[in-house]
Write an enzyme that holds these catalytic residues in place. Structure first.
Site, PDB file in Angstrom:
ATOM      1  N   GLY A 100       0.813  -1.206   0.000  1.00 49.16           N
ATOM      2  CA  GLY A 100       0.000   0.000   0.000  1.00 49.16           C
ATOM      3  C   GLY A 100       0.844   1.251   0.000  1.00 49.16           C
ATOM      4  CB  CYS A 101       4.277   1.894  -1.202  1.00 44.40           C
ATOM      5  SG  CYS A 101       5.535   3.166  -1.101  1.00 44.40           S
ATOM      6  N   GLY A 102       2.701   4.650  -0.452  1.00 41.05           N
ATOM      7  CA  GLY A 102       2.246   5.928  -0.959  1.00 41.05           C
ATOM      8  C   GLY A 102       3.414   6.780  -1.385  1.00 41.05           C
TER       9      GLY A 102
END
Length: 287
Positions: A126-128
């Site tokens: 879920g890297c932003g």
């Protein structure tokens, strides 16, 4: 690129080369009667993928090991590392002991620019904005997407109805996001899947940019994703010059503000009976 097409590193022994096809795992399942039943599940794989430019490791993402060349092209474009697919001269996925190195050769001018803004980021599913060094780098002012004829609500609904049939990896594992390019009429033209929603979108952008034959007309279709609409997703679409993003789940407030500024029509909360337009409603016709 299929998992079995990844080239092993010559320095590794044959028995050290990772086996990347989707894992099958023996599990115990309990039915409603309380009886344990042996079953086999197919689990989606996620592996570390290092994006290496001219020998320099720039980023490591966790990704599903399929369509990796598309991933390399799309990541490079959506992150602004290159301005066009023509500036990527070579892209090769090489299996190493810890995962896969996606080795790319890019234009010298772009490499110098990359060195100037080089950052290390460790990607997660879920890297932003991992690894961004400043607020200005995280939220650059967008270049407005060129104006295009509006699309119809019925086309979005049609694409949504057809998408499931194209989600092969999700049907097997139940754990894959999809990003699809749909035509003006709502026909699904191209789909890419990945355990990560950003990765799926990068793969789609890369596949479109590096496709053989005529490039798709970005003014004559839209992107449909099976995830929420975060600001990073809008940024990637805007940088690619795509004017409409449709997301099955809700958007964030920042995503709607960025979409408005970038000239992207953002449609989200898709349901068969309803959808919501959060920015640039002039890009949508309620037919």
């Amino acid at each position: 690129m299929r998992p079995d097409e990844i080239k092993p590193d010559a320095a590794l022994a044959d028995d050290a080369v990772p086996d990347w096809p989707d894992r099958r795992l023996q599990r115990a399942r309990v039915d409603t009667a309380g009886t344990s039943v042996a079953s086999v599940e197919c689990l989606i794989e996620e592996i570390p993928v290092a994006l290496v430019y001219n020998g320099i490791s720039h980023a490591v993402m966790l990704a599903t090991p399929s369509d990796l060349e598309d991933f390399g092209h799309g990541f490079s474009l959506s992150e602004g590392i290159v301005a066009s697919a023509d500036e990527i001269f070579d892209c090769e996925a090489v299996a190493v002991e810890q995962g896969v190195e996606l080795r790319m050769e890019i234009a010298g001018e772009r490499l110098q620019h990359l060195k100037a803004r080089r950052r290390q980021l460790a990607g997660r599913t879920g890297c932003g904005l991992c690894g961004i060094e400043s607020l200005q780098a995280a939220m650059p002012s967008p270049e407005p997407v060129p104006a295009r004829p509006p699309l119809t609500v019925s086309a979005i609904r049609r694409a949504l109805k057809k998408l499931n049939a194209h989600q092969k990896l999700h049907r097997v594992t139940g754990a894959a996001h999809a990003a699809a390019w749909a035509s003006r009429d709502g026909d699904i033209v191209l789909v890419r899947e990945d355990v990560g929603r950003h990765n799926a979108l990068d793969k789609l952008i890369g596949a479109m940019a590096s496709a053989q034959g005529p490039a798709p007309d970005l003014a004559d279709g839209f992107v449909l994703v099976t995830s929420r609409a975060s600001v990073e997703m809008v940024q990637k679409v805007a940088r690619a010059g795509i004017g409409l993003l449709a997301a099955i789940s809700a958007p964030t407030a920042m995503a709607t503000r960025y979409a408005e500024e970038a000239g992207v029509t953002l449609v989200a909360h898709l349901r068969r009976e309803r959808l919501t337009c959060y920015s640039r409603p002039d890009g949508l016709i309620n037919d």
